[in-house]
Design an enzyme around this catalytic site. Structure first.
Site, PDB file in Angstrom:
ATOM      1  N   ARG A 133       0.838  -1.194   0.000  1.00  0.00           N
ATOM      2  CA  ARG A 133       0.000   0.000   0.000  1.00  0.00           C
ATOM      3  C   ARG A 133       0.876   1.247   0.000  1.00  0.00           C
ATOM      4  O   ARG A 133       2.050   1.204   0.363  1.00  0.00           O
ATOM      5  CB  ARG A 133      -0.924   0.007   1.218  1.00  0.00           C
ATOM      6  CG  ARG A 133      -1.835  -1.212   1.324  1.00  0.00           C
ATOM      7  CD  ARG A 133      -2.651  -1.160   2.609  1.00  0.00           C
ATOM      8  NE  ARG A 133      -3.566  -2.295   2.744  1.00  0.00           N
ATOM      9  CZ  ARG A 133      -3.270  -3.440   3.360  1.00  0.00           C
ATOM     10  NH1 ARG A 133      -2.060  -3.596   3.892  1.00  0.00           N
ATOM     11  NH2 ARG A 133      -4.148  -4.421   3.437  1.00  0.00           N
ATOM     12  N   LYS A 158      -1.405  -2.032   7.516  1.00  0.00           N
ATOM     13  CA  LYS A 158      -2.800  -1.837   7.891  1.00  0.00           C
ATOM     14  C   LYS A 158      -3.181  -2.832   8.984  1.00  0.00           C
ATOM     15  O   LYS A 158      -2.892  -4.018   8.891  1.00  0.00           O
ATOM     16  CB  LYS A 158      -3.696  -2.022   6.669  1.00  0.00           C
ATOM     17  CG  LYS A 158      -5.140  -1.637   6.913  1.00  0.00           C
ATOM     18  CD  LYS A 158      -5.939  -1.707   5.628  1.00  0.00           C
ATOM     19  CE  LYS A 158      -7.381  -1.278   5.862  1.00  0.00           C
ATOM     20  NZ  LYS A 158      -8.180  -1.332   4.612  1.00  0.00           N
ATOM     21  N   HIS A 223      -3.459   2.843  -5.872  1.00  0.00           N
ATOM     22  CA  HIS A 223      -3.833   1.495  -5.452  1.00  0.00           C
ATOM     23  C   HIS A 223      -3.931   0.538  -6.639  1.00  0.00           C
ATOM     24  O   HIS A 223      -3.939  -0.683  -6.447  1.00  0.00           O
ATOM     25  CB  HIS A 223      -5.170   1.541  -4.715  1.00  0.00           C
ATOM     26  CG  HIS A 223      -5.267   0.587  -3.566  1.00  0.00           C
ATOM     27  ND1 HIS A 223      -4.469   0.665  -2.438  1.00  0.00           N
ATOM     28  CD2 HIS A 223      -6.068  -0.495  -3.361  1.00  0.00           C
ATOM     29  CE1 HIS A 223      -4.780  -0.311  -1.598  1.00  0.00           C
ATOM     30  NE2 HIS A 223      -5.741  -1.023  -2.143  1.00  0.00           N
ATOM     31  N   ARG A 226      -1.327  -2.238  -6.956  1.00  0.00           N
ATOM     32  CA  ARG A 226      -1.551  -3.293  -5.961  1.00  0.00           C
ATOM     33  C   ARG A 226      -2.624  -4.260  -6.457  1.00  0.00           C
ATOM     34  O   ARG A 226      -2.455  -5.483  -6.357  1.00  0.00           O
ATOM     35  CB  ARG A 226      -1.969  -2.668  -4.635  1.00  0.00           C
ATOM     36  CG  ARG A 226      -2.404  -3.677  -3.556  1.00  0.00           C
ATOM     37  CD  ARG A 226      -2.711  -2.936  -2.255  1.00  0.00           C
ATOM     38  NE  ARG A 226      -3.517  -3.720  -1.331  1.00  0.00           N
ATOM     39  CZ  ARG A 226      -3.025  -4.545  -0.405  1.00  0.00           C
ATOM     40  NH1 ARG A 226      -1.716  -4.730  -0.322  1.00  0.00           N
ATOM     41  NH2 ARG A 226      -3.818  -5.194   0.422  1.00  0.00           N
ATOM     42  N   HIS A 249      -4.097  -9.259   4.130  1.00  0.00           N
ATOM     43  CA  HIS A 249      -5.534  -9.334   4.400  1.00  0.00           C
ATOM     44  C   HIS A 249      -5.795 -10.167   5.638  1.00  0.00           C
ATOM     45  O   HIS A 249      -5.250 -11.268   5.780  1.00  0.00           O
ATOM     46  CB  HIS A 249      -6.275  -9.971   3.210  1.00  0.00           C
ATOM     47  CG  HIS A 249      -6.343  -9.074   2.010  1.00  0.00           C
ATOM     48  ND1 HIS A 249      -6.609  -9.549   0.747  1.00  0.00           N
ATOM     49  CD2 HIS A 249      -6.184  -7.722   1.893  1.00  0.00           C
ATOM     50  CE1 HIS A 249      -6.617  -8.534  -0.101  1.00  0.00           C
ATOM     51  NE2 HIS A 249      -6.360  -7.431   0.560  1.00  0.00           N
ATOM     52  N   TYR A 258     -10.553 -11.047  -5.636  1.00  0.00           N
ATOM     53  CA  TYR A 258      -9.714 -11.007  -6.841  1.00  0.00           C
ATOM     54  C   TYR A 258     -10.031 -12.151  -7.784  1.00  0.00           C
ATOM     55  O   TYR A 258      -9.811 -12.035  -8.991  1.00  0.00           O
ATOM     56  CB  TYR A 258      -8.235 -11.014  -6.460  1.00  0.00           C
ATOM     57  CG  TYR A 258      -7.776  -9.715  -5.852  1.00  0.00           C
ATOM     58  CD1 TYR A 258      -7.616  -8.574  -6.627  1.00  0.00           C
ATOM     59  CD2 TYR A 258      -7.526  -9.608  -4.488  1.00  0.00           C
ATOM     60  CE1 TYR A 258      -7.210  -7.374  -6.066  1.00  0.00           C
ATOM     61  CE2 TYR A 258      -7.117  -8.412  -3.920  1.00  0.00           C
ATOM     62  CZ  TYR A 258      -6.961  -7.300  -4.716  1.00  0.00           C
ATOM     63  OH  TYR A 258      -6.567  -6.102  -4.165  1.00  0.00           O
TER      64      TYR A 258
END
Length: 283
Positions: A133, A158, A223, A226, A249, A258
């Site tokens: 990110r 994150k 983004h 990514r 994640h 995805y």
């Protein structure tokens, strides 16, 4: 700074909020005060509900933005003022199911080639090669790069989680070009001060401008590389659980999205293990 604002900041610090969450909550509370032209602690619950309706009807805020405003208001009244809210509601409208404009490998390469500054070019290439990110890239330090073991350590990404990402040869070559010009000593991507992180707004602007110069009409944000990394790695056969770890994640369901996205893409050229190939160093 008002005593209430300082109290909010102190409480968020004690709660362990991230810097981005602190900024978001302070922005939301500032907007609330600006709308009513008085301090938020003087507002009634009816005022607050009217403000949420204003955000939805007049400002046409998205569901996620309205939810963030409600969370900030609840934090202020529940945790700071000690006045729990009982009736403040956020309409449960159906969440939008949107698929961003997905980039093919040749489009990502073209964007990287059309960067005009080596610093931004290297950051964009790093995003595509690792799936990091923008905040994680700006926070990178030289010690986080582990070339001999082909990995990069992401510190406090994150969710305040550490993880490792790939460090392929293509991005190593790119960063060698970058190092020879900029000679970082601590922070990898720095601004005017070599010890202070680079402002992410310049990366956001550059990736959009590079896409325009490359003749790409799709909506491109920082983004996007990514997302491209994730979809291209899946198309190349990467196991879903490994991709989940690389992207950071928490839930596998987030990574599963995805799989739906690649079904929308036309077959494209085989994605090599080294996604970047040769380095593109801006002269």
């Amino acid at each position: 700074m008002s005593p209430l604002r300082q109290h909010v900041i102190d409480k968020m610090t004690l709660q362990g909020f991230t810097k981005s969450t602190c900024r978001a909550y302070l922005y939301q509370l500032t907007e609330l005060a600006r709308y009513f032209h008085r301090s938020p602690d003087e507002l009634t619950e009816r005022d607050l509900q009217a403000y949420v309706l204003y955000l939805i009807r007049e400002r046409a805020w998205s569901r996620s933005s309205c939810r963030q405003a409600v969370h900030a208001i609840h934090f202020l009244f529940n945790k700071v003022l000690g006045r729990p809210l009982n009736y403040l509601q956020l309409p449960y409208q159906k969440k939008d199911q949107k698929i961003p404009d997905l980039l093919y490998p040749d489009e990502v390469h073209s964007i990287i080639q059309h960067c005009t500054h080596l610093k931004q070019q290297s950051a964009i290439a790093l995003s595509y090669a690792t799936g990091m990110r923008i905040g994680e890239i700006c926070a990178l330090r030289i010690d986080d790069l582990d070339g001999p073991h082909n990995r990069i350590k992401v510190r406090q990404g994150k969710g305040n989680k550490d993880r490792y990402v790939l460090f392929p040869e293509g991005v190593k070559r790119q960063l060698r070009c970058y190092w020879q010009r900029y000679r970082p000593v601590d922070v990898l991507f720095y601004g005017l001060d070599k010890h202070r992180t680079y402002d992410p707004k310049y990366l956001r602007l550059e990736v959009k401008d590079a896409a325009k110069r490359a003749g790409i009409s799709k909506t491109v944000r920082f983004h996007s590389p990514r997302h491209a990394f994730a979809t291209h790695q899946l198309m190349a056969g990467m196991p879903l659980t490994r991709l989940q770890l690389l992207l950071g994640h928490r839930q596998l369901s987030t990574t599963l999205v995805y799989l739906q996205w690649i079904a929308m893409m036309e077959p494209c050229q085989k994605v090599s293990e080294d996604l970047l190939g040769p380095a593109w160093c801006v002269s």
